[in-house]
Design a protein around this motif. Structure first.
Motif, PDB file in Angstrom:
ATOM      1  N   TYR A 286      20.010  11.874  -7.806  1.00 28.40           N
ATOM      2  CA  TYR A 286      18.952  11.341  -6.943  1.00 28.40           C
ATOM      3  C   TYR A 286      18.836  12.187  -5.682  1.00 28.40           C
ATOM      4  CZ  TYR A 286      19.611   7.476 -10.144  1.00 28.40           C
ATOM      5  OH  TYR A 286      19.731   6.720 -11.284  1.00 28.40           O
ATOM      6  N   GLN A 287      17.622  12.596  -5.377  1.00 29.49           N
ATOM      7  CA  GLN A 287      17.398  13.567  -4.312  1.00 29.49           C
ATOM      8  C   GLN A 287      17.049  12.948  -2.971  1.00 29.49           C
ATOM      9  OE1 GLN A 287      18.196  16.700  -5.127  1.00 29.49           O
ATOM     10  NE2 GLN A 287      18.651  15.768  -7.129  1.00 29.49           N
ATOM     11  N   THR A 288      16.651  11.694  -2.943  1.00 30.80           N
ATOM     12  CA  THR A 288      16.248  11.067  -1.678  1.00 30.80           C
ATOM     13  C   THR A 288      17.177   9.905  -1.333  1.00 30.80           C
ATOM     14  OG1 THR A 288      14.743   9.450  -2.711  1.00 30.80           O
ATOM     15  CG2 THR A 288      13.836  11.645  -2.183  1.00 30.80           C
ATOM     16  N   ALA A 289      17.217   9.574  -0.042  1.00 28.56           N
ATOM     17  CA  ALA A 289      18.052   8.462   0.415  1.00 28.56           C
ATOM     18  C   ALA A 289      17.592   7.158  -0.216  1.00 28.56           C
ATOM     19  CB  ALA A 289      18.002   8.362   1.934  1.00 28.56           C
ATOM     20  N   GLU A 290      16.279   6.975  -0.311  1.00 26.71           N
ATOM     21  CA  GLU A 290      15.751   5.731  -0.876  1.00 26.71           C
ATOM     22  C   GLU A 290      16.178   5.562  -2.336  1.00 26.71           C
ATOM     23  OE1 GLU A 290      13.508   6.925   2.631  1.00 26.71           O
ATOM     24  OE2 GLU A 290      14.026   7.979   0.766  1.00 26.71           O
ATOM     25  N   ALA A 291      16.139   6.664  -3.090  1.00 23.86           N
ATOM     26  CA  ALA A 291      16.526   6.595  -4.501  1.00 23.86           C
ATOM     27  C   ALA A 291      18.015   6.284  -4.644  1.00 23.86           C
ATOM     28  CB  ALA A 291      16.195   7.909  -5.202  1.00 23.86           C
ATOM     29  N   ARG A 292      18.827   6.887  -3.777  1.00 23.83           N
ATOM     30  CA  ARG A 292      20.272   6.613  -3.839  1.00 23.83           C
ATOM     31  C   ARG A 292      20.579   5.168  -3.464  1.00 23.83           C
ATOM     32  NH1 ARG A 292      20.423  11.992  -1.738  1.00 23.83           N
ATOM     33  NH2 ARG A 292      20.501  11.216   0.416  1.00 23.83           N
ATOM     34  N   ILE A 293      19.884   4.643  -2.447  1.00 26.05           N
ATOM     35  CA  ILE A 293      20.087   3.247  -2.057  1.00 26.05           C
ATOM     36  C   ILE A 293      19.672   2.309  -3.186  1.00 26.05           C
ATOM     37  CG2 ILE A 293      19.277   1.424  -0.496  1.00 26.05           C
ATOM     38  CD1 ILE A 293      19.150   3.559   1.701  1.00 26.05           C
ATOM     39  N   ASP A 294      18.541   2.615  -3.839  1.00 25.48           N
ATOM     40  CA  ASP A 294      18.066   1.783  -4.943  1.00 25.48           C
ATOM     41  C   ASP A 294      19.066   1.808  -6.099  1.00 25.48           C
ATOM     42  OD1 ASP A 294      15.796   0.269  -6.278  1.00 25.48           O
ATOM     43  OD2 ASP A 294      16.033   1.952  -7.670  1.00 25.48           O
ATOM     44  N   PHE A 295      19.621   2.980  -6.401  1.00 23.72           N
ATOM     45  CA  PHE A 295      20.619   3.093  -7.463  1.00 23.72           C
ATOM     46  C   PHE A 295      21.863   2.277  -7.123  1.00 23.72           C
ATOM     47  CE2 PHE A 295      24.370   5.497  -9.066  1.00 23.72           C
ATOM     48  CZ  PHE A 295      24.197   5.259 -10.424  1.00 23.72           C
ATOM     49  N   ALA A 296      22.350   2.412  -5.879  1.00 26.87           N
ATOM     50  CA  ALA A 296      23.543   1.673  -5.460  1.00 26.87           C
ATOM     51  C   ALA A 296      23.302   0.169  -5.489  1.00 26.87           C
ATOM     52  CB  ALA A 296      23.960   2.107  -4.061  1.00 26.87           C
ATOM     53  N   ALA A 297      22.105  -0.245  -5.061  1.00 30.54           N
ATOM     54  CA  ALA A 297      21.784  -1.677  -5.079  1.00 30.54           C
ATOM     55  C   ALA A 297      21.760  -2.214  -6.501  1.00 30.54           C
ATOM     56  CB  ALA A 297      20.442  -1.919  -4.404  1.00 30.54           C
ATOM     57  N   GLY A 298      21.256  -1.409  -7.439  1.00 25.60           N
ATOM     58  CA  GLY A 298      21.240  -1.838  -8.833  1.00 25.60           C
ATOM     59  C   GLY A 298      22.642  -2.002  -9.397  1.00 25.60           C
ATOM     60  N   ILE A 299      23.543  -1.090  -9.058  1.00 33.27           N
ATOM     61  CA  ILE A 299      24.933  -1.199  -9.497  1.00 33.27           C
ATOM     62  C   ILE A 299      25.553  -2.481  -8.938  1.00 33.27           C
ATOM     63  CG2 ILE A 299      27.235  -0.195  -9.323  1.00 33.27           C
ATOM     64  CD1 ILE A 299      25.490   1.370 -11.195  1.00 33.27           C
ATOM     65  N   ASP A 300      25.355  -2.718  -7.639  1.00 28.21           N
ATOM     66  CA  ASP A 300      25.916  -3.914  -7.006  1.00 28.21           C
ATOM     67  C   ASP A 300      25.384  -5.184  -7.653  1.00 28.21           C
ATOM     68  OD1 ASP A 300      27.522  -2.547  -5.239  1.00 28.21           O
ATOM     69  OD2 ASP A 300      26.091  -2.621  -3.585  1.00 28.21           O
ATOM     70  N   LEU A 301      24.077  -5.219  -7.887  1.00 32.80           N
ATOM     71  CA  LEU A 301      23.472  -6.423  -8.454  1.00 32.80           C
ATOM     72  C   LEU A 301      24.037  -6.719  -9.842  1.00 32.80           C
ATOM     73  CD1 LEU A 301      21.391  -8.696  -8.293  1.00 32.80           C
ATOM     74  CD2 LEU A 301      19.695  -7.091  -9.219  1.00 32.80           C
ATOM     75  N   CYS A 302      24.076  -5.715 -10.709  1.00 36.27           N
ATOM     76  CA  CYS A 302      24.593  -5.926 -12.064  1.00 36.27           C
ATOM     77  C   CYS A 302      26.073  -6.312 -12.045  1.00 36.27           C
ATOM     78  CB  CYS A 302      24.386  -4.667 -12.899  1.00 36.27           C
ATOM     79  SG  CYS A 302      22.663  -4.267 -13.250  1.00 36.27           S
ATOM     80  N   ALA A 303      26.848  -5.640 -11.190  1.00 42.50           N
ATOM     81  CA  ALA A 303      28.275  -5.946 -11.111  1.00 42.50           C
ATOM     82  C   ALA A 303      28.515  -7.364 -10.627  1.00 42.50           C
ATOM     83  CB  ALA A 303      28.965  -4.946 -10.182  1.00 42.50           C
ATOM     84  N   ASN A 304      27.757  -7.792  -9.643  1.00 43.34           N
ATOM     85  CA  ASN A 304      27.976  -9.130  -9.098  1.00 43.34           C
ATOM     86  C   ASN A 304      27.513 -10.224 -10.057  1.00 43.34           C
ATOM     87  OD1 ASN A 304      29.057  -8.029  -6.765  1.00 43.34           O
ATOM     88  ND2 ASN A 304      27.092  -7.914  -5.744  1.00 43.34           N
ATOM     89  N   LEU A 305      26.463  -9.963 -10.814  1.00 45.51           N
ATOM     90  CA  LEU A 305      26.043 -10.936 -11.822  1.00 45.51           C
ATOM     91  C   LEU A 305      27.096 -11.050 -12.928  1.00 45.51           C
ATOM     92  CD1 LEU A 305      22.233 -10.075 -12.130  1.00 45.51           C
ATOM     93  CD2 LEU A 305      23.239 -12.148 -11.158  1.00 45.51           C
ATOM     94  N   LEU A 306      27.628  -9.911 -13.377  1.00 47.65           N
ATOM     95  CA  LEU A 306      28.687  -9.947 -14.399  1.00 47.65           C
ATOM     96  C   LEU A 306      29.939 -10.625 -13.859  1.00 47.65           C
ATOM     97  CD1 LEU A 306      29.805  -9.194 -17.165  1.00 47.65           C
ATOM     98  CD2 LEU A 306      30.351  -6.920 -16.253  1.00 47.65           C
ATOM     99  N   GLN A 307      30.216 -10.417 -12.585  1.00 49.17           N
ATOM    100  CA  GLN A 307      31.378 -11.062 -11.965  1.00 49.17           C
ATOM    101  C   GLN A 307      31.271 -12.579 -12.050  1.00 49.17           C
ATOM    102  OE1 GLN A 307      32.166  -9.774  -7.950  1.00 49.17           O
ATOM    103  NE2 GLN A 307      33.300 -11.637  -7.459  1.00 49.17           N
ATOM    104  N   VAL A 308      30.086 -13.111 -11.790  1.00 49.42           N
ATOM    105  CA  VAL A 308      29.879 -14.560 -11.888  1.00 49.42           C
ATOM    106  C   VAL A 308      30.158 -15.039 -13.305  1.00 49.42           C
ATOM    107  CG1 VAL A 308      28.154 -16.395 -11.756  1.00 49.42           C
ATOM    108  CG2 VAL A 308      28.238 -14.644  -9.976  1.00 49.42           C
ATOM    109  N   VAL A 309      29.659 -14.313 -14.293  1.00 51.50           N
ATOM    110  CA  VAL A 309      29.876 -14.692 -15.692  1.00 51.50           C
ATOM    111  C   VAL A 309      31.366 -14.700 -16.023  1.00 51.50           C
ATOM    112  CG1 VAL A 309      29.468 -13.998 -18.086  1.00 51.50           C
ATOM    113  CG2 VAL A 309      27.610 -13.864 -16.428  1.00 51.50           C
ATOM    114  N   LEU A 310      32.073 -13.667 -15.601  1.00 50.40           N
ATOM    115  CA  LEU A 310      33.509 -13.591 -15.874  1.00 50.40           C
ATOM    116  C   LEU A 310      34.260 -14.757 -15.235  1.00 50.40           C
ATOM    117  CD1 LEU A 310      34.185  -9.758 -15.449  1.00 50.40           C
ATOM    118  CD2 LEU A 310      34.277 -11.074 -17.569  1.00 50.40           C
TER     119      LEU A 310
END
Length: 454
Positions: A286-310
């Motif tokens: 990812y070449q822009t700050a916005e794209a990197r933030i969006d990628f990181a936010a997606g990782i956090d969101l998926c991880a936290n949803l899976l955490q709830v399930v676990l």
């Protein structure tokens, strides 16, 4: 409260009981899994407390993570080295508070300190042009990292001081659910507010959430005085005393605490290597700050949803049925399996690894590891646990990221890092299993099982 998919076989054993009937007279199956009437206020307050702590952190975390993704993993030893130095400076201060004040006073003081620090950054960000974005960014990275270490470590120490072993096995997985929900709400608030209020406004939001956490602490302290741990009715008023460096000394001297520290370091090794690989992947992809933030936010969101399930479907069931060690073994096996996929697939698989390992670290490993501290005395719970969860953890970050750069410098590639980290994950599960052979833990586990069976 059953909360399990296969609840029909339990419902057949439910009998009508008088609301005033003692817990010990209820069927064992219900008693082992339910939240008792007098525990509900504490569970709710602890849930909100953890929600606010994690939401406060995740509101400001994207600002920090943007720094590491922008420069790649090569700068992580510097960032973590500075964090480790600040952590060492603050650890004696925390030890002094524990030594001189009762729990109901020193726990709020820790949070007031971080509220004040958060508010102090507001004028600094308003003077960003004069200070310099790089300098302010580095200082903020250190602050957010230290903030996360101390507020979470204090939370779990406080929880371990409120409940006994049996309560921890039943209640910690439920209380811990407040964390991922806060971790979901935090980034959502950041995305909704950042363009309207800027970084300064986000700091104010984070400080407000910590203020709510302080109110929850007051409520939990009152509940604890009304419902003290059997046999230790004066925990709330006790001053632990001792040297401000007692946590470090005790950790080095105690075989049990050394195992706790090793367990944490092995788990940290997995998380830190995955974080470094993910930072490099984001930096290249990812070449822009916005794209990197969006990628990181997606990782956090998926991880936290899976955490709830676990936590809902796996962790509590394991801890109640088989004890916390079973969850520690599962965490190690799950991480090793995911890292094996990186050797075969490579590249984008690091995103899936980050999601699963983070979810397991906070949804399986953390509740299980922290529940072990209910079985040790107050000085271990506050001083030694805080030392392990802050100074030892950040020292591990420095060693791991420095070793990562060294190994990469001599030619190690992603499959090699994956193989080494698999060994760390497997070793973490083995150390967790070995804890069943520690006499202190085995004795307390047996006592807790007898207590649960009435």
């Amino acid at each position: 409260m059953l909360g399990f998919a296969d609840s029909s076989r339990w419902r057949s054993r439910v009998v009508q009981t008088d609301s005033n009937q003692p817990d010990s007279n209820r069927p064992v199956s219900i008693q082992r899994y339910s939240i008792r009437r007098h525990e509900w206020p504490a569970v709710i307050l602890a849930f909100v407390y953890f929600f606010c702590v994690l939401a406060a952190y995740y509101v400001i975390r994207p600002v920090r993570d943007q720094l590491s993704a922008a420069v790649g993993s090569t700068a992580l030893p510097i960032f973590y080295g500075a964090t480790f130095a600040v952590t060492l400076a603050l650890t004696p201060l925390f030890g002094a508070l524990v030594a001189r004040f009762p729990r109901r006073r020193f726990v709020p003081l820790v949070y007031f300190f971080f509220v004040a620090g958060m508010l102090a950054f507001i004028p600094l960000f308003q003077m960003q042009d004069a200070i310099g974005a790089r300098v302010l960014g580095a200082v903020f990275f250190v602050w957010v990292s230290v903030f996360n270490l101390f507020v979470v470590a204090v939370f779990w120490s406080f929880m371990a001081d409120l409940f006994d072993v049996a309560q921890a096995n039943r209640l910690f997985p439920i209380i811990a659910l407040g964390g991922p929900l806060g971790a979901i709400a935090g980034p959502a608030m950041t995305r909704a507010l950042v363009f309207a209020v800027g970084v300064a406004g986000l700091l104010a939001v984070s400080a407000t959430l910590l203020g709510v956490a302080i109110a929850c602490i007051a409520g939990l302290s009152r509940w604890s005085r009304l419902h003290p741990v059997a046999g230790d009715e004066h925990r709330d008023e006790r001053i632990i005393g001792g040297s401000i460096l007692a946590g470090a000394v005790q950790t080095l001297r105690s075989p049990l605490l050394r195992r706790f520290a090793l367990l944490m370091l092995l788990g940290d090794a997995v998380g830190t290597v995955v974080y470094a690989l993910l930072a490099d992947y984001s930096h290249v992809t990812y070449q822009t700050a916005e794209a990197r933030i969006d990628f990181a936010a997606g990782i956090d969101l998926c991880a936290n949803l899976l955490q709830v399930v676990l936590q809902l479907l796996v962790t509590r069931e394991l801890m109640v049925r088989f004890g916390s060690v079973s969850a520690l073994v599962l965490d190690g096996a799950l991480k090793a399996l995911m890292l094996g996929g990186l050797i075969l697939i490579g590249g984008p698989w690091i995103a899936a690894i980050a999601v699963v390992t983070r979810a397991s670290a906070y949804g399986v490993f953390k509740p299980a590891a922290d529940s072990l501290y209910t079985r040790v005395d107050a000085e271990m719970r506050y001083k030694s646990k805080n030392f392990i969860d802050t100074a030892v953890w950040r020292f591990g970050d420095v060693v791991i990221t420095s070793s990562f750069n060294l190994l990469r410098g001599i030619g190690m590639t992603v499959p090699g890092f994956a193989a080494l980290t698999m060994l760390a994950a497997a070793a973490s599960g083995f150390v967790g299993w070995r804890l069943t052979r520690v006499p202190e833990l085995r004795a307390d586990t047996a006592a807790a099982e007898l207590d649960e069976q009435g």
